[in-house]
Design a protein around this motif. Structure first.
Motif, mmCIF file in Angstrom:
data_model
loop_
_atom_site.group_PDB
_atom_site.id
_atom_site.type_symbol
_atom_site.label_atom_id
_atom_site.label_comp_id
_atom_site.label_asym_id
_atom_site.label_seq_id
_atom_site.Cartn_x
_atom_site.Cartn_y
_atom_site.Cartn_z
ATOM 1 N N VAL A 92 10.889 2.991 -1.019
ATOM 2 C CA VAL A 92 11.404 3.340 -2.212
ATOM 3 C C VAL A 92 11.883 2.197 -3.295
ATOM 4 C CG1 VAL A 92 13.934 3.657 -1.676
ATOM 5 C CG2 VAL A 92 13.199 4.945 -3.559
ATOM 6 N N SER A 95 15.048 0.281 -8.050
ATOM 7 C CA SER A 95 15.538 0.482 -9.443
ATOM 8 C C SER A 95 15.586 2.162 -9.524
ATOM 9 C CB SER A 95 14.618 -0.071 -10.503
ATOM 10 O OG SER A 95 13.255 0.631 -10.500
ATOM 11 N N THR A 96 15.518 2.853 -8.503
ATOM 12 C CA THR A 96 15.406 4.355 -8.384
ATOM 13 C C THR A 96 16.929 4.698 -8.927
ATOM 14 O OG1 THR A 96 13.636 4.364 -6.917
ATOM 15 C CG2 THR A 96 14.785 6.365 -7.179
ATOM 16 N N ARG A 97 16.774 5.668 -9.707
ATOM 17 C CA ARG A 97 18.132 6.351 -9.908
ATOM 18 C C ARG A 97 18.507 7.435 -8.744
ATOM 19 N NH1 ARG A 97 20.691 6.295 -14.791
ATOM 20 N NH2 ARG A 97 19.552 5.592 -16.630
ATOM 21 N N SER A 98 19.194 6.728 -7.721
ATOM 22 C CA SER A 98 19.686 7.421 -6.566
ATOM 23 C C SER A 98 20.965 6.760 -6.131
ATOM 24 C CB SER A 98 18.460 7.462 -5.518
ATOM 25 O OG SER A 98 18.455 6.204 -5.164
#
Length: 324
Positions: A92, A95-98
């Motif tokens: 993943v 920078s993923t919004r998680s």
């Protein structure tokens, strides 16, 4: 290590039947994470992507004089840690919004251990195992490989407990570094005081470097893998510190719903400082960071999400060790 994992799972299974048998089973969560992220044999089913770290925790004077657990003796307590991305995809983008995760295993002088498992969001994604499992299933990708946004929105509308974490993530940028995020314990615990009192607590680890998130340009241009590198670069300048902030609950504050925050005016005190001295290697790889593994003086609240973690983690741990 395996003994601690199994002991925690058995302790959970020894709870009264009504307290431990929602319709969602531990195996359901393993299957749900596989459906979301694909098959990655020998990899953690949740928080698949991460980096090991090592450090030490030293309790504050306030904690030493107030809390009876040996974790707060004031001695330097060695810690094995793992920073991670949420979800079961080991590739993943960073920078993923998680949520970001921070897990810790403290090794006490008497041979006992204490685990923490924290997220960079102040609330969990659902109030109980059934609601969380339903959310995971609603997020499963369709034949085109993408989740159905309308199905997810409809589920959140029908289950309002699943909205606070999603709204927080939408309104806050992903961390710039693992060292610039606050990590929340989410669940409620009870800690024995020296006067025999039983203190109701939640906690968070606050970065001494301050909170910093990615800006819009960084989110658009950041490489897929930068968090581990930034942590290592920061550590070349010296130890990374986090202050352990203990929040004292009132009788009316929930101890069974991690999707709800306590009021912001609750009393807090600094319980100590965790200093991380190095990162990398594989020391954390064989550790199962079950947050139900607690040192003397601690006990868990009535949170069904917390109770589900032990058997689900134990299943995932066993499958991971056997290459499944």
């Amino acid at each position: 290590m395996l003994r601690s994992t199994l002991a925690a799972a058995l302790a959970t299974l020894s709870l009264p039947l009504a307290a431990q048998t929602p319709s969602a089973s531990p195996y359901d969560f393993i299957d749900a994470f596989r459906a979301l992220s694909g098959e990655h044999k020998g990899i953690r089913k949740g928080h698949a992507k991460g980096v090991c770290a090592q450090g030490e925790f030293v309790a504050s004077e306030a904690a030493r004089t107030r809390l009876a657990s040996p974790l707060f003796s004031g001695q330097g307590i060695p810690a094995q840690l793992r920073f991670s991305m949420a979800g079961g995809n080991p590739r993943v983008p960073d920078s993923t919004r998680s949520p970001r995760g921070l897990a810790a295993r403290f090794e006490l002088p008497d041979g006992s251990v204490h685990h923490l498992a924290m997220l960079s969001t102040p609330v969990f994604g659902a109030k109980d195992p059934d609601s969380f499992l339903g959310l995971l299933r609603a997020q499963r990708p369709g034949p085109d490989g993408k989740p159905d946004a309308q199905r997810i929105a409809a589920y959140r509308e029908a289950h309002p407990d699943t909205r606070p974490q999603a709204e927080w993530l939408a309104g806050n940028p992903p961390p710039w570094s693992y060292a610039t995020a606050t990590y929340h314990g989410l669940h409620t615990f009870y800690v024995q005081g020296w006067q025999g009192e039983r203190l109701k607590v939640r906690w968070y680890l606050q970065p001494q470097d301050g909170e910093k998130g990615l800006d819009a340009a960084e989110m658009a241009s950041a490489p897929a893998d930068f968090l581990a590198q930034r942590l290592e670069e920061r550590l070349r300048q010296g130890a990374v510190g986090f202050d352990w902030i203990m929040v004292l609950g009132e009788p009316e504050d929930t101890d069974d719903d991690p999707s709800r925050q306590w009021p912001a005016d609750r009393a807090v005190f600094k319980a100590g400082t965790l200093r991380i001295s190095q990162a990398g290697g594989e020391a954390c790889t064989p550790i199962n960071f079950d947050p139900n593994v607690l040192s003397a003086g601690f006990s868990a609240g009535a949170d069904p999400i917390l109770r589900m973690r032990s058997p689900a983690y134990a299943i995932s741990f066993g499958q991971r060790l056997s290459g499944q």
